[in-house]
Design a protein around this motif. Structure first.
Motif, PDB file in Angstrom:
ATOM      1  N   VAL A  14       0.842  -1.200   0.000  1.00 57.40           N
ATOM      2  CA  VAL A  14       0.000   0.000   0.000  1.00 57.40           C
ATOM      3  C   VAL A  14       0.875   1.247   0.000  1.00 57.40           C
ATOM      4  O   VAL A  14       0.636   2.196  -0.749  1.00 57.40           O
ATOM      5  CB  VAL A  14      -0.935   0.008   1.234  1.00 57.40           C
ATOM      6  CG1 VAL A  14      -1.618   1.370   1.384  1.00 57.40           C
ATOM      7  CG2 VAL A  14      -1.986  -1.087   1.107  1.00 57.40           C
ATOM      8  N   THR A  15       1.896   1.223   0.831  1.00 57.25           N
ATOM      9  CA  THR A  15       2.796   2.378   0.901  1.00 57.25           C
ATOM     10  C   THR A  15       3.544   2.565  -0.415  1.00 57.25           C
ATOM     11  O   THR A  15       3.749   3.691  -0.867  1.00 57.25           O
ATOM     12  CB  THR A  15       3.793   2.208   2.047  1.00 57.25           C
ATOM     13  OG1 THR A  15       3.072   1.966   3.258  1.00 57.25           O
ATOM     14  CG2 THR A  15       4.632   3.455   2.218  1.00 57.25           C
ATOM     15  N   ALA A  51       6.102   7.508  10.111  1.00 55.32           N
ATOM     16  CA  ALA A  51       4.794   6.911  10.380  1.00 55.32           C
ATOM     17  C   ALA A  51       4.281   5.997   9.282  1.00 55.32           C
ATOM     18  O   ALA A  51       3.347   5.256   9.495  1.00 55.32           O
ATOM     19  CB  ALA A  51       3.783   8.013  10.620  1.00 55.32           C
ATOM     20  N   GLY A  52       4.878   6.052   8.138  1.00 55.38           N
ATOM     21  CA  GLY A  52       4.388   5.210   7.061  1.00 55.38           C
ATOM     22  C   GLY A  52       3.005   5.627   6.639  1.00 55.38           C
ATOM     23  O   GLY A  52       2.719   6.816   6.541  1.00 55.38           O
ATOM     24  N   THR A  53       2.110   4.694   6.480  1.00 52.54           N
ATOM     25  CA  THR A  53       0.836   5.015   5.855  1.00 52.54           C
ATOM     26  C   THR A  53      -0.347   4.653   6.729  1.00 52.54           C
ATOM     27  O   THR A  53      -1.371   4.220   6.276  1.00 52.54           O
ATOM     28  CB  THR A  53       0.745   4.329   4.483  1.00 52.54           C
ATOM     29  OG1 THR A  53      -0.526   4.582   3.952  1.00 52.54           O
ATOM     30  CG2 THR A  53       0.951   2.828   4.628  1.00 52.54           C
ATOM     31  N   GLU A  54      -0.146   4.789   8.037  1.00 52.64           N
ATOM     32  CA  GLU A  54      -1.271   4.620   8.972  1.00 52.64           C
ATOM     33  C   GLU A  54      -2.373   5.586   8.587  1.00 52.64           C
ATOM     34  O   GLU A  54      -2.169   6.794   8.627  1.00 52.64           O
ATOM     35  CB  GLU A  54      -0.778   4.969  10.391  1.00 52.64           C
ATOM     36  CG  GLU A  54      -0.883   3.829  11.358  1.00 52.64           C
ATOM     37  CD  GLU A  54      -0.322   2.549  10.822  1.00 52.64           C
ATOM     38  OE1 GLU A  54      -1.075   1.579  10.679  1.00 52.64           O
ATOM     39  OE2 GLU A  54       0.879   2.509  10.525  1.00 52.64           O
ATOM     40  N   PRO A  55      -3.541   5.084   8.234  1.00 49.15           N
ATOM     41  CA  PRO A  55      -4.616   5.980   7.777  1.00 49.15           C
ATOM     42  C   PRO A  55      -4.857   7.123   8.732  1.00 49.15           C
ATOM     43  O   PRO A  55      -5.356   6.939   9.825  1.00 49.15           O
ATOM     44  CB  PRO A  55      -5.840   5.059   7.720  1.00 49.15           C
ATOM     45  CG  PRO A  55      -5.277   3.686   7.559  1.00 49.15           C
ATOM     46  CD  PRO A  55      -3.934   3.695   8.232  1.00 49.15           C
TER      47      PRO A  55
END
Lengths: 205, 205
Positions: free
Chosen positions: B150-151, B194-198
């Motif tokens: 996803v990222t 944080a990456g892609t934490e919604p």
DNA sequence: AAGCTGACAGATATTGAAATCTGTCAGCCC
DNA sequence: GGGCTGACAGATTTCAATATCTGTCAGCTT
């Protein structure tokens, strides 16, 4: 008399209507003049060229379409949420316009293709609002950005797929909202830390 | 005899030459057949439609054009540098092709516009390579990304302006390289944390 | 029999003549 | 006189006739 004088205002309204009815590829200034019951020569007294008229109409429309964004940009919501809100509102507005007002959107799209002055001005305004949010975030210690304006431009570029009309064709596909959120998260995470320090001059390799 | 048999290989070569000479809008399968000294009916024995032939040629070309990327993706350079290197190489390759091989680039561009199968496959491959780099980075504690695929897609989207052919018109303008670096920095910074934490607004700090 | 050819129908592209449009301007009207 | 008109030249667009192309296939060739 002043009552019967043809104003730029009237022309803009008529032109928008004509553009909305016929679309950017079919609308002519003769059509606009006809809608106003005047000769097309009169229109040229107020707008030097057809392109200028179209640009003015589009500029107008763009302003109205993005009215709420400035308020979001200047609200006192914490910068991270505010940025997310702003980007979401921008994307929503673009999508809505593309769907509900396709002819005017196409007009805007054709203007964008020529990188004309009003579109550039509009982009400047948008980037300016982003910079405002970023500056506030930096002041509050929520963001890191050496040069907010440069970073704002990077945010604008990184979210291009969700506001640039050339991508409008993909805005109604299933995964877009998730894709949008993912990019938002990535951008917000990026702002939380290092900002846009040009990391290590790219050593030739 | 086998010597005189018409192979798909030969057709692909001839078709690429024809596309390069005439461009996607002018090249016809009759031209391809003529270049091979056969009737155009024979070409249809090997490729069901003109679109399939064009897709095959483009697929081929794309593969060659991005040959070096897979190697970068799998090198043992630290993930952050590797990602930067990969993105830089991708952008450079696209720019070079757009400039040096305009007709084939236009062919690719017209294929992309129809979101055809080979282009989707190519994008999958590219995103896969990004995911590979991300996964390595996460393993080494350099990146944070809940779901690397996803990222990876988010990184692909965020850098769209620098690899999507619809933007090729702006790739020769003065500021692009800086804009590219700014987006790279933003993305790399985002991956570092944080990456892609919604949408979980960073509250620490 | 596998592969190629050439003729064919329908779709698409090209062409050139006619129509329309853009932008200008001398003169008319309020 | 400031603003509008209507006629005009050159550019652009339309339209219909013509030519070319795509995709199919029966039959020829080896």
């Amino acid at each position: 008399m002043a009552d019967s004088a043809l104003t730029a205002e009237q022309i803009l309204r008529a032109a928008e209507e004509v553009l909305r009815r016929y679309g950017p590829s079919k609308a002519t200034v003769v059509d606009v003049a006809r809608a106003l019951g005047v000769s097309h020569g009169s229109v040229y007294r107020h707008f030097a060229t057809k392109a200028a008229l179209r640009a003015a109409v589009t500029s107008n429309w763009l302003e109205r379409a993005h009215a709420g964004l400035a308020e979001i940009a200047e609200s006192d919501t914490p910068a991270p949420q505010r940025l997310h809100e702003w980007l979401t509102a921008l994307f929503a507005a673009k999508r809505r316009k593309a769907f509900e007002d396709p002819e005017m959107f196409a007009t805007y799209q054709s203007l964008e293709a020529t990188t004309s002055e009003p579109v550039l001005a509009h982009i400047e305004r948008m980037v300016g609002q982003l910079a405002r949010i970023l500056t506030d975030g930096v002041a509050a210690g929520q963001f890191t950005a050496a040069d907010p304006l440069v970073t704002a431009r990077a945010v604008w570029d990184a979210t291009d797929r969700f506001h640039n009309p050339v991508h409008s064709g993909s805005w109604d596909q299933p995964g877009v909202q998730d894709a949008f959120e993912a990019v938002c998260s990535l951008v917000l995470a990026g702002l939380a830390t290092a900002g846009t320090e040009p990391r290590r001059p790219p050593r030739r390799r």
